[in-house]
Design an enzyme around this catalytic site. Sequence first.
Site, short mmCIF file in Angstrom:
data_model
loop_
_atom_site.label_atom_id
_atom_site.label_comp_id
_atom_site.label_asym_id
_atom_site.label_seq_id
_atom_site.Cartn_x
_atom_site.Cartn_y
_atom_site.Cartn_z
N ASP A 472 0.85 -1.35 -0.01
CA ASP A 472 0.15 0.07 0.15
C ASP A 472 0.91 1.18 -0.02
OD1 ASP A 472 -2.38 1.33 0.14
OD2 ASP A 472 -3.07 0.47 1.93
N ASP A 541 -10.49 2.27 -3.57
CA ASP A 541 -11.17 1.97 -2.27
C ASP A 541 -12.48 1.84 -2.06
OD1 ASP A 541 -8.96 1.65 -1.08
OD2 ASP A 541 -8.98 3.34 0.14
C1 DGJ Z 1 -5.87 1.86 2.03
C2 DGJ Z 1 -6.41 0.46 1.20
O1 DGJ Z 1 -6.63 1.12 -0.05
C3 DGJ Z 1 -7.16 -0.27 1.88
O2 DGJ Z 1 -8.03 -1.16 1.19
C4 DGJ Z 1 -6.65 -0.64 3.14
O3 DGJ Z 1 -5.43 -1.60 2.87
C5 DGJ Z 1 -5.92 0.51 3.88
N1 DGJ Z 1 -5.36 1.42 3.16
C6 DGJ Z 1 -5.42 0.02 5.18
O4 DGJ Z 1 -4.81 1.01 5.98
#
Ligand code: DGJ
Length: 721
Positions: A472, A541
Amino acid sequence: MAIKIDKNLFYIQSKGLSLILEEREGYLLLKHLGKRIDTYHFSNQIIEREHTFAPNPNPENRGFSLDIQRQIFGQHGWGDFREPSIRIQHGTNDLTDFRFKEAQLLAGGLGPQGLPHPYPNQEAESLALILEDSLAQLRLTLYFTSYEKEATISAFAKLENLGSERVVLERFLSLCLDFPRADYDVISFQGAYGREKSLGRQELSQGIFTVSSNRGASGHSQTPSLILCERETNEVSGQAWAFQLMYSGNFQAFVQQNQVEEVRLGLGINEQEFSWELEPGQDFQTPLALITYSSQGLTQLSQASQTFIQGQILPRNFAFKPRPILLNNWEATYFNFSRKKLLDLLDEASQLGIELFVLDDGWFGQRNDDSSSLGDWSVNEEKLGGSLESFIQEVHAKGLKFGLWIEPEMVSEDSQLYRAHPDWAIQAPGRKHTYSRNQLILNLANPEVLAHLKQVLDHLLSRYEIDYIKWDMNRNMTNVGNGSSYLETRMQSHRYMLALYDLLAYVTEKHDQVLFEACSGGGGRYDLGILRYFPQVWASDNSDAISRLAIQYGSAYLYPPITMGAHVSAIPNHQMGRLTPLATRSHVAMMGNLGYELDLTNLSSSEKEQLASDLAFYKKIRPLVQLGRPYRLINPSKNSNELALQFNYRDQVLVTYVRIQGEIELMERTLRLKGLAEEGLYQVQEQDKCYSGAELMYAGLTMFLAEGDYLSRQLHLIRIA
Ligand code: DGJ
């Protein structure tokens, strides 16, 4: 022959695509970029008459102006008033006058050093066009690679300092091309967080259309690619050219229509946050750019780009490998999980037939919210109720693979790592931090930081039996200033990218059995540079199925759908609050790499039955989505209330139709399928009916939906004769 040199003409030939250049008086003039031509005799010559206020370098020839000639790169200061591709400070000014010296034919594909590029390809051929400016003592080489079996040409450039003084690069694009006067549209993929890759199409008119990022990443709100097409181009007819930069940092892409309505297109590193000091004897290489062409509309363009990326760019071990159906605990638990909760989820996942369990954020340090612990990648055994090894064993014992979330490029101020090395975070000396999700970015350009991250990741991946990593990256770059001088500072963002690619190459090559999925708050860094190391990306997201229609449409426009993570989530949806039926949520997620991101322990038994049958169905049609090619039947971007997408793979077809709002007194939609064999006989699995390919393509297939909002239908057809 893929590359041909005929006196002063250079032919760079890929499948169905030609780039033809002429060398005249040291200038490289662009004669043709489009459908393949094997012999060229100046049929489309520029009429060299004097254009008022168009300066001419040679007083003997007032009809030759660099402002009017079509070129393959642009230099400012000599009467070409369009956007330049290069600007270099040397001596007392930034004028350059590069003139052609020689051409070299090179076997195989070429790419810039230290930057992502396609895999070496024996069938490719490359051309190096070498230019020099003897006064500035600089050499510029333009590289082009042609591919016999792909409708794509790649390009990058190199600048060498041949002199004895330092020079400073202030602008250096990867690609710059001039197109003849015509009516063009430009297509781009912009958007925002949770709304990534929204496709926009606009008419080109006099002026400049730019898409760029200065975030230190390509970003949610822009993608380093542009499509230029004829105004009448649609899915099945008309010419279209896609230009894509293989770079994940600050970029600029523009299309300019000038006063004589000619068009220049440029693509490269964004000059806004960039300078580069080049010492004597050093060189600088630009990121690589791709040119993909279609003479038969946008579907063919998409498929050509997808084929190139899947075959030449995605990591070899995974490019054509079926992707496991995953359960990610993020939207099920967020930071709030215990061993028991994870095991309950695991039980449900294994009963349903899920293949990979992903433990998301919160397993390390003291991380129970987003305020701490990034950088401290040691397991929080208290929270996990035991060791990570033992948890992984439980996952493997159930027959699932195990995946782990990590955000290696970041550090929390509240972390042991930051307390030990506050200077490792990117920040201008004496200035305060700017926070974003409470976190700071590590300065990867610092060799100590890079070495530390290599060691941390290596340790994690060697010590634990990890099958998948979700990498991430949850903030953009600010306060850049760790350099020891102004210029050093202006080099930071690109240095960061070079170090990032070094890290990614090291980790993904050393652990090449691990499936790496990229994420940056969803699709904040979903670009070609990333796809060279990460075979898949969490596209957004925003897990709402209806929002996902446009996001997935844009994400899989040039990138193959096998790169796109798509999950079924709970209702009400956590981002949009929408209540979408489970069938529609499944159908939408099945147009990418299917995953689940919801609390399976909360489902009713009928929902579980539905999920189990969806999973079994997806396992059957997975090759269609991941290895097949998509045909767009109804596009969501036209403000349409519907979307229809078809995948073809070998003798199978998958059709997905989604209607957003219920309608009254409208006829059912008849979808005319595409790419079938006219004489073939196709059986619709859900209806036990057979139709010829000709009937399905020309008469069409009627989609019936009940009354209601957010409904969908999915049909699987198999050719039986
Ligand atoms: C942002 C990501 O896009 C989410 O799917 C998740 O992994 C969160 N970060 C976790 O902090």
